[in-house]
Design a protein around this motif. Structure first.
Motif, PDB file in Angstrom:
ATOM      1  N   LEU A  20      -5.171  -7.831  12.243  1.00 35.00           N
ATOM      2  CA  LEU A  20      -5.659  -6.613  11.620  1.00 35.00           C
ATOM      3  C   LEU A  20      -5.192  -5.374  12.380  1.00 35.00           C
ATOM      4  O   LEU A  20      -4.856  -4.345  11.787  1.00 35.00           O
ATOM      5  CB  LEU A  20      -7.185  -6.660  11.555  1.00 35.00           C
ATOM      6  CG  LEU A  20      -7.859  -5.692  10.586  1.00 35.00           C
ATOM      7  CD1 LEU A  20      -7.336  -5.868   9.179  1.00 35.00           C
ATOM      8  CD2 LEU A  20      -9.366  -5.901  10.618  1.00 35.00           C
ATOM      9  N   SER A  21      -5.152  -5.489  13.685  1.00 34.03           N
ATOM     10  CA  SER A  21      -4.701  -4.359  14.495  1.00 34.03           C
ATOM     11  C   SER A  21      -3.253  -4.013  14.192  1.00 34.03           C
ATOM     12  O   SER A  21      -2.877  -2.825  14.118  1.00 34.03           O
ATOM     13  CB  SER A  21      -4.861  -4.698  15.983  1.00 34.03           C
ATOM     14  OG  SER A  21      -4.435  -3.620  16.793  1.00 34.03           O
ATOM     15  N   LEU A  65       0.065   0.992   9.211  1.00 34.33           N
ATOM     16  CA  LEU A  65      -0.335   1.996   8.215  1.00 34.33           C
ATOM     17  C   LEU A  65      -0.546   3.365   8.855  1.00 34.33           C
ATOM     18  O   LEU A  65      -0.188   4.399   8.264  1.00 34.33           O
ATOM     19  CB  LEU A  65      -1.603   1.529   7.494  1.00 34.33           C
ATOM     20  CG  LEU A  65      -1.427   0.370   6.499  1.00 34.33           C
ATOM     21  CD1 LEU A  65      -2.779  -0.105   5.980  1.00 34.33           C
ATOM     22  CD2 LEU A  65      -0.537   0.777   5.332  1.00 34.33           C
ATOM     23  N   LYS A  66      -1.108   3.402  10.049  1.00 31.58           N
ATOM     24  CA  LYS A  66      -1.311   4.680  10.730  1.00 31.58           C
ATOM     25  C   LYS A  66       0.028   5.333  11.082  1.00 31.58           C
ATOM     26  O   LYS A  66       0.178   6.553  11.008  1.00 31.58           O
ATOM     27  CB  LYS A  66      -2.156   4.486  11.995  1.00 31.58           C
ATOM     28  CG  LYS A  66      -3.647   4.340  11.713  1.00 31.58           C
ATOM     29  CD  LYS A  66      -4.436   4.156  12.989  1.00 31.58           C
ATOM     30  CE  LYS A  66      -4.375   5.403  13.871  1.00 31.58           C
ATOM     31  NZ  LYS A  66      -5.023   6.581  13.236  1.00 31.58           N
ATOM     32  N   ILE A  95       3.023   7.561  -6.569  1.00 28.90           N
ATOM     33  CA  ILE A  95       2.296   8.666  -7.196  1.00 28.90           C
ATOM     34  C   ILE A  95       2.669   9.993  -6.547  1.00 28.90           C
ATOM     35  O   ILE A  95       2.574  11.061  -7.157  1.00 28.90           O
ATOM     36  CB  ILE A  95       0.782   8.406  -7.131  1.00 28.90           C
ATOM     37  CG1 ILE A  95       0.462   7.104  -7.898  1.00 28.90           C
ATOM     38  CG2 ILE A  95      -0.025   9.573  -7.706  1.00 28.90           C
ATOM     39  CD1 ILE A  95      -0.970   6.690  -7.852  1.00 28.90           C
ATOM     40  N   GLY A  96       3.121   9.937  -5.297  1.00 28.56           N
ATOM     41  CA  GLY A  96       3.654  11.125  -4.651  1.00 28.56           C
ATOM     42  C   GLY A  96       2.633  12.013  -3.973  1.00 28.56           C
ATOM     43  O   GLY A  96       2.820  13.237  -3.929  1.00 28.56           O
ATOM     44  N   ILE A  97       1.561  11.436  -3.430  1.00 28.25           N
ATOM     45  CA  ILE A  97       0.566  12.246  -2.727  1.00 28.25           C
ATOM     46  C   ILE A  97       0.772  12.123  -1.220  1.00 28.25           C
ATOM     47  O   ILE A  97       1.485  11.242  -0.746  1.00 28.25           O
ATOM     48  CB  ILE A  97      -0.871  11.804  -3.088  1.00 28.25           C
ATOM     49  CG1 ILE A  97      -1.125  10.367  -2.587  1.00 28.25           C
ATOM     50  CG2 ILE A  97      -1.110  11.915  -4.590  1.00 28.25           C
ATOM     51  CD1 ILE A  97      -2.562   9.955  -2.656  1.00 28.25           C
ATOM     52  N   ARG A  98       0.124  13.018  -0.477  1.00 31.21           N
ATOM     53  CA  ARG A  98       0.187  12.943   0.985  1.00 31.21           C
ATOM     54  C   ARG A  98      -0.593  11.722   1.469  1.00 31.21           C
ATOM     55  O   ARG A  98      -1.725  11.487   1.065  1.00 31.21           O
ATOM     56  CB  ARG A  98      -0.420  14.205   1.603  1.00 31.21           C
ATOM     57  CG  ARG A  98       0.465  15.431   1.476  1.00 31.21           C
ATOM     58  CD  ARG A  98      -0.247  16.703   1.934  1.00 31.21           C
ATOM     59  NE  ARG A  98      -1.325  16.458   2.894  1.00 31.21           N
ATOM     60  CZ  ARG A  98      -2.470  17.139   2.882  1.00 31.21           C
ATOM     61  NH1 ARG A  98      -2.675  18.076   1.961  1.00 31.21           N
ATOM     62  NH2 ARG A  98      -3.387  16.905   3.797  1.00 31.21           N
ATOM     63  N   ARG A  99       0.021  10.975   2.382  1.00 33.36           N
ATOM     64  CA  ARG A  99      -0.614   9.751   2.865  1.00 33.36           C
ATOM     65  C   ARG A  99      -1.873  10.039   3.677  1.00 33.36           C
ATOM     66  O   ARG A  99      -2.809   9.236   3.682  1.00 33.36           O
ATOM     67  CB  ARG A  99       0.375   8.948   3.707  1.00 33.36           C
ATOM     68  CG  ARG A  99       1.582   8.458   2.924  1.00 33.36           C
ATOM     69  CD  ARG A  99       2.580   7.781   3.845  1.00 33.36           C
ATOM     70  NE  ARG A  99       3.816   7.456   3.138  1.00 33.36           N
ATOM     71  CZ  ARG A  99       4.911   7.012   3.738  1.00 33.36           C
ATOM     72  NH1 ARG A  99       4.919   6.830   5.062  1.00 33.36           N
ATOM     73  NH2 ARG A  99       5.993   6.745   3.042  1.00 33.36           N
ATOM     74  N   ASP A 100      -1.917  11.169   4.371  1.00 33.30           N
ATOM     75  CA  ASP A 100      -3.079  11.458   5.206  1.00 33.30           C
ATOM     76  C   ASP A 100      -4.315  11.826   4.395  1.00 33.30           C
ATOM     77  O   ASP A 100      -5.391  12.022   4.951  1.00 33.30           O
ATOM     78  CB  ASP A 100      -2.766  12.556   6.224  1.00 33.30           C
ATOM     79  CG  ASP A 100      -2.430  13.895   5.556  1.00 33.30           C
ATOM     80  OD1 ASP A 100      -2.309  13.941   4.311  1.00 33.30           O
ATOM     81  OD2 ASP A 100      -2.283  14.887   6.292  1.00 33.30           O
ATOM     82  N   ILE A 156       0.837  -1.197   0.000  1.00 38.06           N
ATOM     83  CA  ILE A 156       0.000   0.000   0.000  1.00 38.06           C
ATOM     84  C   ILE A 156       0.878   1.255   0.000  1.00 38.06           C
ATOM     85  O   ILE A 156       0.653   2.202  -0.761  1.00 38.06           O
ATOM     86  CB  ILE A 156      -0.928  -0.002   1.235  1.00 38.06           C
ATOM     87  CG1 ILE A 156      -1.997  -1.093   1.097  1.00 38.06           C
ATOM     88  CG2 ILE A 156      -1.571   1.371   1.433  1.00 38.06           C
ATOM     89  CD1 ILE A 156      -3.006  -0.853   0.017  1.00 38.06           C
ATOM     90  N   LYS A 157       1.865   1.261   0.866  1.00 36.41           N
ATOM     91  CA  LYS A 157       2.758   2.428   0.968  1.00 36.41           C
ATOM     92  C   LYS A 157       3.473   2.683  -0.357  1.00 36.41           C
ATOM     93  O   LYS A 157       3.602   3.834  -0.806  1.00 36.41           O
ATOM     94  CB  LYS A 157       3.776   2.201   2.079  1.00 36.41           C
ATOM     95  CG  LYS A 157       4.721   3.381   2.314  1.00 36.41           C
ATOM     96  CD  LYS A 157       5.659   3.126   3.463  1.00 36.41           C
ATOM     97  CE  LYS A 157       6.770   2.165   3.070  1.00 36.41           C
ATOM     98  NZ  LYS A 157       7.713   2.796   2.102  1.00 36.41           N
TER      99      LYS A 157
END
Length: 654
Positions: free
Chosen positions: A538-539, A545-546, A515-520, A508-509
């Motif tokens: 899952l946690s 990811l968070k 593409i170079g966008i902000r992850r948030d 995912i990262k």
């Protein structure tokens, strides 16, 4: 002359031995039941008679001048040679017709049978054969085909070239055309065997015409028939020996032949054969199931011709019914089904077998063999029990097959598109959007997510769809349009099946960073009921990811049966309250109380609350009073294509 006679005698004797050997093998191996087998035996007998006639002719050729009785024997041998050999091309033509599936006949009285009416310039095959045979029968009177001079020497006449060789050539040419048209529906062995047979037959005719002293025509024909015996009559590659039925490969080729030749066909699929064993049984499960399937195969052979029975998978059979009406096929299906309602006797044990029966009309319900096999192999809806599957359930299976095909090719055919449904702050200012996948197949039209998502998960391509959505969202964010219009993030739904795979977070990262966008700007959503399946794993994924800057939401809160404490411990930023809770709030006091408790609980867990399904002004006022943070629903907008969504957010103040 002696050299030629010895050579001809040896050739004729060899041909007779070849024919007798092939005939003996065919009879001992039991290949006599089908019309195809009978035609092959007929050809062997005809060429065997030709060989005997040649033997007589060679032995009498020198002595016929001096003896009237020997001359009569020589003339009779020639007559019977021409009469029988002239039958070989038409019989071979019809034999080939059965091999390629142009004709389909079962030869058991009282059982389903079908034959496709032949089309060969009307009824010219029969006419050609009759004309040629009449020419031969009347030749003693007309001498049009051959004659004997006063010194009792044999001479060919014009009729032999026109009626015998000419018409034989017509048979061979049309058989070759028929063979080439059926190329795609023949196995490799059959293609090779038929091609060699054609080559040998044509070579024999040409050699016989040019070099009249070399009588090799029937020798090459006999050799060609040996190849036919090895690769066509010998059906070891088509048989399931254990169940005494044909196999899936044979089924595929035979159904292809029926479709290609436009032969009406219905296929009865018998699948999911299982049993409840007698409590006193000590027979192993494996032996029971194998023996039970063999019992089923034997029983089917008592209802339909055994050449119409195929084992098409584990505890699955297919029965082909040619030229059978819908009512006749249904009667056969009911007869077989009724047998399963009674006990089966195996090794002094009563077995109660169950099965599912699907009657498929080809090509009405299935256009080809692969689609028919889908009915035998696909996962059936859980509510379909044992017995005859009704037409409505068949339509559901057909629909699912079409959806599977559409989903499999959807990405390549640009059938998928990302829609966006806006989310709003409680003050009705734009907050963000949820990305929703839509599918518009060129043949089926619009297919909704609740239909294609489960199929994609089952096919194992849901990760491809998730990746497609994420890339489309990143591309949209990269245009700068969402940021310019005050959007804080875009929600992307995740399949928990993919979340728990190794390397998911890293993948995912990499996609977002490429593409170079902000992850948030990405807010991933998982459903409450799905999240309950594997909280620990899952946690870990969510935490990973968070920590990289992504946001998370829990979707459809209030519809699952998860442990609330565990759910809130997943670290989501936003809890999305399911629309059913909002809609039920106006129906009863209990519904209203549930809505209040849900919003309050979200806030007490230090999360933001988003309520789905907002459709009225009253609902907005209610949610505002309860302190809900975000709103989503048709009051503001339905899911829109990217173009329409851009129009919506850029004209929000107009």
């Amino acid at each position: 002359m002696v050299v030629y006679s010895s050579l001809d005698y040896g050739i004729a004797l060899s041909v007779l031995c070849i024919c007798l050997t092939n005939l003996l093998f065919t009879l001992l191996d039991g290949h006599t039941g089908k019309i195809q087998n009978k035609l092959y035996i007929t050809i062997l007998v005809l060429i065997g008679i030709n060989a005997v006639c040649e033997l007589v002719n060679v032995r009498t050729s020198d002595a016929s001048v001096a003896s009237d009785s020997v001359f009569l024997a020589s003339r009779l041998s020639k007559f019977f040679y021409f009469f029988t050999h002239n039958l070989v091309p038409p019989v071979l033509y019809y034999y080939l017709s059965f091999v390629i599936g142009r004709f389909v006949v079962t030869d058991t009285p009282g059982k389903p049978q079908g034959i496709r009416k032949y089309s060969f310039v009307g009824r010219s095959p029969v006419i050609l054969a009759v004309i040629t045979e009449l020419m031969i029968l009347t030749n003693p009177l007309t001498n049009w085909c051959w004659y004997y001079s006063e010194d009792r020497m044999f001479h060919r006449s014009w009729g032999e070239y026109i009626f015998i060789y000419g018409f034989s050539a017509v048979w061979v040419i049309h058989a070759f055309i028929m063979f080439m048209k059926s190329w795609s529906i023949l196995s490799r062995g059959r293609k090779r065997s038929i091609a060699i047979c054609f080559m040998l037959a044509c070579s024999g005719i040409v050699i016989q015409l040019i070099f009249k002293q070399y009588r090799v025509e029937i020798l090459l024909e006999a050799l060609g028939l040996t190849g036919v015996l090895m690769f066509i009559e010998n059906e070891d590659d088509r048989r399931n020996v254990e169940l005494d039925a044909y196999n899936s490969a044979a089924f595929t080729l035979d159904v292809r032949a029926a479709v290609s030749n436009h032969i009406p066909l219905k296929v009865l699929i018998i699948r999911s054969i299982d049993f409840d064993r007698n409590s006193n049984s000590v027979v192993s499960v494996k032996i029971d199931r194998d023996a039970a399937c063999r019992m089923v195969s034997d029983y089917l052979a008592s209802v339909v011709d055994k050449y119409c029975i195929y084992a098409v998978g584990n505890r699955r059979f297919a029965v082909t019914l040619y030229n059978t009406s819908k009512n006749e096929a249904a009667e056969i299906e009911e007869k077989i089904c009724s047998r399963f309602r009674s006990a089966w006797r195996l090794d002094s044990v009563n077995l109660h077998l169950s099965a599912k029966f699907l009657l498929i009309d080809v090509p009405e319900l299935a256009a080809n063999a692969e689609e028919v096999l889908y009915f035998a192999e696909c996962m059936l809806p859980k509510d379909i029990g044992s017995g005859i599957v009704d037409e409505k359930s068949l339509e559901r299976i057909i629909r699912r097959a079409a959806v599977e095909k559409a989903v499999t090719h959807g990405l390549d055919e640009n059938a998928f598109e990302v829609y966006y449904q806006a989310t709003y702050n409680i003050d009705r200012s734009l907050h963000g959007a949820e990305a929703l996948l839509r599918m518009n197949d060129r043949n089926m039209g619009m297919i909704y997510p609740d239909e294609f998502i489960p199929v994609a998960e089952q096919l194992g391509i849901i990760d491809n769809l998730d990746e497609f959505v994420l890339k489309e969202v990143c591309r949209f964010i990269d245009t700068g349009i969402p940021q310019k219009n005050g959007m804080e993030c875009i929600n992307v739904n995740l399949s928990v099946l993919e979340c728990v795979k190794d390397g998911f977070a890293e993948n995912i990262k990499n996609i977002v960073d490429s593409i170079g966008i902000r992850r948030d700007m990405i807010n991933f959503e998982i459903t409450e009921s799905v999240a309950a399946e594997d909280y620990d794993h899952l946690s870990d994924v969510i935490e990973q990811l968070k920590s990289q800057g992504f946001q998370f939401s829990i979707d459809d809160y209030g519809t699952g049966f998860s442990n609330i404490t565990s759910m809130f411990s997943l670290g989501a930023d936003i809890i999305k309250i399911d629309k059913s809770i909002l809609w039920n709030s106006s129906k009863s006091e209990e519904g209203m109380e549930l809505l209040k408790v849900s919003v309050d609980m979200v806030h007490k867990m230090k999360k933001k609350a988003l309520c789905e399904g907002v459709e009225t002004e009253e609902q907005i006022n209610l949610l505002s009073e309860l302190g809900c943070d975000y709103l989503q629903g048709y009051y503001f907008s339905k899911p829109l294509s990217e173009k329409d969504f851009i129009d919506l957010i850029e004209n929000k103040d107009k």
